[in-house]
Write an enzyme that holds these catalytic residues in place. Sequence first.
Site, mmCIF file in Angstrom:
data_model
loop_
_atom_site.group_PDB
_atom_site.id
_atom_site.type_symbol
_atom_site.label_atom_id
_atom_site.label_comp_id
_atom_site.label_asym_id
_atom_site.label_seq_id
_atom_site.Cartn_x
_atom_site.Cartn_y
_atom_site.Cartn_z
ATOM 1 N N ASP A 1 0.803 -1.215 0.000
ATOM 2 C CA ASP A 1 0.000 0.000 0.000
ATOM 3 C C ASP A 1 0.838 1.268 0.000
ATOM 4 O O ASP A 1 0.320 2.358 -0.200
ATOM 5 C CB ASP A 1 -0.842 0.031 1.281
ATOM 6 C CG ASP A 1 -2.239 -0.473 1.052
ATOM 7 O OD1 ASP A 1 -2.724 -0.343 -0.081
ATOM 8 O OD2 ASP A 1 -2.835 -0.983 2.008
HETATM 9 C C1 GLC Z 1 -1.657 -3.710 5.433
HETATM 10 C C2 GLC Z 1 -2.874 -3.761 4.553
HETATM 11 C C3 GLC Z 1 -2.660 -4.664 3.367
HETATM 12 C C4 GLC Z 1 -1.372 -4.325 2.680
HETATM 13 C C5 GLC Z 1 -0.215 -4.319 3.651
HETATM 14 C C6 GLC Z 1 1.063 -3.873 3.013
HETATM 15 O O1 GLC Z 1 -1.514 -4.918 6.075
HETATM 16 O O2 GLC Z 1 -3.993 -4.199 5.252
HETATM 17 O O3 GLC Z 1 -3.723 -4.545 2.468
HETATM 18 O O4 GLC Z 1 -1.165 -5.279 1.698
HETATM 19 O O5 GLC Z 1 -0.497 -3.452 4.704
HETATM 20 O O6 GLC Z 1 1.046 -2.542 2.674
HETATM 21 C C1 GLC Z 2 -0.711 2.591 5.753
HETATM 22 C C2 GLC Z 2 -0.096 1.371 6.374
HETATM 23 C C3 GLC Z 2 -0.369 0.124 5.585
HETATM 24 C C4 GLC Z 2 -1.829 0.042 5.280
HETATM 25 C C5 GLC Z 2 -2.304 1.334 4.605
HETATM 26 C C6 GLC Z 2 -3.761 1.309 4.242
HETATM 27 O O1 GLC Z 2 -0.094 2.853 4.570
HETATM 28 O O2 GLC Z 2 1.282 1.510 6.495
HETATM 29 O O3 GLC Z 2 0.088 -0.997 6.286
HETATM 30 O O4 GLC Z 2 -2.054 -1.038 4.449
HETATM 31 O O5 GLC Z 2 -2.051 2.404 5.452
HETATM 32 O O6 GLC Z 2 -4.599 1.606 5.285
#
Ligand code: GLC
Ligand code: GLC
Length: 810
Positions: free
Chosen positions: A485
């Site tokens: 993300d």
């Molecule tokens: C969080 C989010 C997931 C994403 C991950 C890596 O765990 O829930 O959707 O893949 O972060 O960014």
């Molecule tokens: C932030 C977090 C990630 C999550 C994303 C979406 O980027 O670091 O882990 O998946 O938010 O909420």
Amino acid sequence: MRFGHFDDENKEYVIQTPKTPYPWINYLGSEEFFGLVSNQSGGYCFYRDAKLRRLTRYRYNNVPCDDGGRYFYVKEGDTVWNPSWGPVKTDLDEYECRHGLGYSRITGKKNGLSVSTLFFVPVGKTCEVHSVTLKNESKSAKTFQLYSFVEWCLWNAEDDMTNFQRNFSTGEVEILGGGQTIYHKTEFKERRNHYAFYHVNSKVAGYDTDRETFLGLYNGFHEPQVVFAGESRNSKAAGWSPVASQCVAVTLQPGEEKTLVWVLGYIEVPKDQKWESKGVINKKPAEAMIALLDSKEKVDAELGKLKAYWNALLTGYSVKSTDERLDRMVNIWNQYQCMVTFNMSRSASFFESGIGRGMGFRDSNQDLLGFVHLIPERARERILDIAATQFEDGSAYHQYQPLTKRGNNAVGSGFNDDPLWLILGVAAYIKESGDFAILDEQVPFDNDESKSKSLLEHCKRSFDHVINNMGPNGLPLIGRADWNDCLNLNCFSETPGESFQTTENREGRTAESIFIAGMFVSIGPMYADMCERRGDKAEAERVRAEVAKMEKAVLDKGWDGEWFLRAYDFFGKKVGSKDNKEGKIFIEPQGYCVMAGIGAKTGHAQKALDSVKEYLDCDYGIVLNNPAFTEYVLEYGEISTYPAGYKENAGIFCHNNPWIMIAETVIGRPERAWEYYRKICPAYLEDISDLHRTEPYVYAQMIAGKDAVKPGEAKNSWLTGTGSWNFVAISQYLLGVRPEWDGLLVQPCMTKEVPEYTVVRRARGATYTISVKNSGKAGPARLTVDGKAVTGNLVPYAAAGSNVKVVCEV
Ligand code: GLC
Ligand code: GLC
């Protein structure tokens, strides 16, 4: 250092001090009514939606932490204490918290009085039971008071924390039986058809429903003035903060024991039956619920049902080996976490406030993977909900709200990995259940019934979404982000507070993801298999040709010499390459490309995983990237915002470590796979709980990496795809029992440290007992099925009800 121990026999973790390095929590409920409870009885409960239907109040980011819960206060003479130690924090003579599957029991002892509270949500009911057993273990009679306390939340948890000008004037309660039952009915008069109540099965000496009266305006939960004064004030809340507290006066002879049962219930009434009389709510359904739970015997029977429920679920997969830590993770805790994650997605934990995020499209599809064998029917329902938030072009809402099942407009779509996860979820479900008919289900796009197509068509759109969104190197466009993300290659954010995930400052059709390419090669063939099984050979062939093309593109354009590249950025420059200054290598493409088998025959795969070992592995797990970013990289986005070693910037993101474990099994290296498994597996970290900090019975999303200030320190336990993926890795790839379309595949790739083990696996109604003799070599397995040698390693599915004995030698 440890703070407790596992009790495998009872499937419990036993915490021996209230002062754990962080609140160690448990979840109550598994269908509609849910509660979170810490080892100091902190936490809250809600009905289905942690944001919109919150029953009790909790304060996140408070000082001290873990503020708000279901509190019992004992007043004996001048001494006031809580069996959970906090909030009053009077020294206890003894303390113990047992977190079990769907229940917790917290026991405190002081001056010869033992108070033990059992918290759970009965199966199929919309309430929490708080059953308090009092025992006089001293030699003389004891007379004392027991006060209960919960604080109501005004339903919408976000509004409850912000809209004080209104909320301080809306609170309403009804009080019955001299305070024996306290009803919370804020907003019932207008648009709500639901209320909550708190009831005790005993006469009460007094009650309070107004927080200020109970605590004192300037007092915290640790100094409730009513309790210290030893007298309830029988207050009636009008606005401000309604609470429910009952005082029960108790006398116990030496050795005498008594159980009082509290019920914290949620009731919905039909719109035309809301009132008993003008202004008086219809309490019939509440009374009916109470009648089912008004004695110790009834409560014990309900607890028995809950235990039976879990015991039955856990027969789906179990292992008996020579390693008790492995067994307890596989048989109990990892599966339990998968259930919790399936239920909660990323909504409510002690790190997720329950107001921020709904169900994630990618998250929920992956959560299925570790859950589907427990209750396939619920996985089926979930898949159809998720698929209904897909758009006609195959893209999808990134999140949806569980109460409305509508896509979340504020977050929108454009995460280009999302569509493929649907195929993976559907495949996992069909392999588990054999229910190919799900592919014929008519499912709307964007929840619009007039735009319904079969689920198989949804999978096609998912697959084609990748093909229709290719970049200049013949690799998939990343969009807003892929699994990571925080890799936001089209974002270019210079405005504080702007969301990295939803802002696209430059419309780019250049940035490509090698990770999505790996997914496509790994998951695409599952869609081809589905088509083939539906008799659509032409489509299957088209799919396989596209997959082959992608595999070639990855080897041509996605290889950096010693590992797979991560991406191409907005400007077409390499991301995750030896040419970069920081972030030279990333974990995700190494995992997914090798899982897809890319480069397994050419040596690329081995090389990629050797590079993972060399640059990404550390004492506490495999970090996400290396070197960590030390400066903000405008064209990369959020990943470079985190301090080095945390979260997506070179933290150990436990979700993707199992991809490497699985990848190691794909190239036949059991010892490496095992080493990575043990490194992040909570039961193996119990001895370093003081460093690790989060619960030793569940995975955390992130452990600080080697570049961090405090390597090894975990955060964000419970709600993470880590649960599912680690279960998939250990159960399907290391222990090696994996449901396929036509049978159970038995192919162990397990360390020589575990020379023999037995897996019992339920699949499609039959039970398979698989005894493995393991040399630790990654050779093909030799199988006998019911005494007959078979070629290959597929054990065909047997008729429901049958017992199949498999002997496997590697
Ligand atoms: C969080 C989010 C997931 C994403 C991950 C890596 O765990 O829930 O959707 O893949 O972060 O960014
Ligand atoms: C932030 C977090 C990630 C999550 C994303 C979406 O980027 O670091 O882990 O998946 O938010 O909420």
